[in-house]
Design an enzyme around this catalytic site. Structure first.
Site, short mmCIF file in Angstrom:
data_model
loop_
_atom_site.label_atom_id
_atom_site.label_comp_id
_atom_site.label_asym_id
_atom_site.label_seq_id
_atom_site.Cartn_x
_atom_site.Cartn_y
_atom_site.Cartn_z
N THR A 5 4.61 7.26 -2.16
CA THR A 5 3.31 7.18 -2.20
C THR A 5 2.58 8.51 -1.60
O THR A 5 1.47 8.99 -2.31
CB THR A 5 2.57 5.84 -1.52
OG1 THR A 5 3.07 4.70 -2.30
CG2 THR A 5 1.04 5.92 -1.68
N THR A 63 7.30 3.91 1.35
CA THR A 63 7.43 3.25 2.65
C THR A 63 8.11 2.01 2.22
O THR A 63 8.57 1.30 3.19
CB THR A 63 5.99 2.87 2.99
OG1 THR A 63 5.33 2.06 1.70
CG2 THR A 63 4.99 3.93 3.45
N1 ASP Z 1 6.44 2.54 -4.08
C1 ASP Z 1 6.31 3.39 -3.08
C2 ASP Z 1 7.59 3.98 -2.51
O1 ASP Z 1 7.94 4.89 -2.99
C3 ASP Z 1 5.56 2.83 -1.80
C4 ASP Z 1 5.07 3.69 -0.87
O2 ASP Z 1 5.36 4.84 -0.49
O3 ASP Z 1 4.17 3.33 0.18
O4 ASP Z 1 8.17 3.30 -1.88
#
Ligand code: ASP
Length: 341
Positions: free
Chosen positions: A28, A104
């Protein structure tokens, strides 16, 4: 003693500039809309992320490495093994610290693996964002700045790999994502953070006393390990299926202190004859019990039948540790010792 840092974490002129390497993996924090695509995608490079935070310049000289551009669920163990090798090289080359940005969703897993695989005094800091750069209140820039402040900080040396999000510093071995959307999603249940960042200054109250330190031979093939969570009335079919698949180990996320339905015990016992079966808890904090209950399917019963207690690791991290141990060709005794730490 006079502080070597201004209140904003910047180093006063005259002192040598700290050198931090930033590896970006996507997620993200690097996700924006691009033409013709629905939804945001991890397109920004390491240089893009640095450019968005001019305050970094006063903290350290940051070298940018765009390592992967993926949603974090598409990262694999070989990606993290390759990253760990590059980090070791950067630190051997004199970098004062390293920051890794990624999605995350699997951030706690990368952080745990790096903590096991990078044995160096310099801090390795993993961060990300819950709000992408196009949203009001995007948290990526603040998280990146705090992460670089921790990576460049002398007081954080010897801390191992940490996750810095929302101005908190968490030990890689304890931290987990606890909420689907909140910027305060990263928590260390049962222990709390090691410290925090305030006005640009990292404040560390605790250093983890014990860490796993493992090296994996570069030629070792990945060792697939199944992670199976059990619940009320579970029929045990998934566990039976594991025996037919090319897994080399299993982690069972059992109920409470390490308890499974009595009718699944025979399946687990026969799996444990063929491969390591690690008993973790689905509760999300605390240690697996070893010596309390005596009913069929209790922790005592399962350990007597050859399962290995996961200790204080949850299922997700126990699965990674078991993979590393299998790739090292660890003996049963080594596995018991590693999970007991
Ligand atoms: N979908 C994202 C990821 O690549 C979520 C994030 O980065 O918070 O994990």
């Amino acid at each position: 003693m006079q502080s070597q840092r201004n209140s904003d974490g910047a180093i006063p002129s005259g002192l040598p500039r700290k050198r931090v390497t930033l590896f970006t993996l996507g997620g993200t924090i690097a996700s924006v809309h691009s033409q013709g695509a629905d939804g945001v995608l991890p397109r920004l490079t390491a240089a893009d992320l640095i450019r968005a935070v001019p305050q970094l310049d006063a903290v350290a000289e940051v070298r940018a490495v765009t390592f992967r551009q993926l949603p974090s669920v598409d990262l694999r163990l070989p990606d993290v093994l390759a990253l760990a090798a590059e980090i070791r090289q950067e630190l051997a080359g004199g970098a004062d610290g390293v920051v890794v940005t990624q999605g995350t969703d699997t951030l706690e897993e990368t952080a745990f693996l790096l903590d096991c695989l990078v044995d160096h005094d310099a801090p390795v800091v993993v961060t990300g964002a819950m709000r992408n750069p196009e949203l009001p209140g995007a948290d990526g820039p603040a998280n990146l700045l705090a992460a670089v402040q921790v990576a460049a900080s002398t007081t954080c040396r010897g801390i191992g790999t940490v996750v810095v999000m929302n101005d908190e510093i968490h030990a890689a071995q304890c931290v987990k994502k606890t909420n689907t959307a909140s910027p305060a999603t990263f928590q260390s249940p049962g222990t709390g953070p090691l410290g925090w960042v305030v006005e640009g200054r990292p404040r560390v109250l605790f250093h983890p006393r014990q860490r796993w330190r493992l090296s994996v031979p570069p030629e070792a093939a990945p060792a697939p390990v199944a992670l199976v969570r059990l619940g009320l009335g579970d029929d045990g079919w998934l566990l039976q299926a594991v025996a037919e698949l090319p897994y080399q180990g299993v982690v069972v996320e059992a109920c409470g202190g390490g308890h499974v339905p009595s009718w699944t015990v025979d399946t687990l016992a026969s799996l444990a004859q063929r491969m390591p079966v690690v008993l973790a808890s689905r509760t999300g904090s605390g240690e697996v019990l070893r010596a309390t209950y005596g009913f069929p399917g209790s922790e005592r019963d399962l350990l007597a039948r050859g399962l290995v207690a996961a200790g204080r690791l949850d299922g997700v991290k126990a699965r990674l540790l078991l993979q590393l141990l299998l790739m090292r060709g660890a003996s049963r005794a080594d596995m018991e010792a590693a999970f007991q730490m």
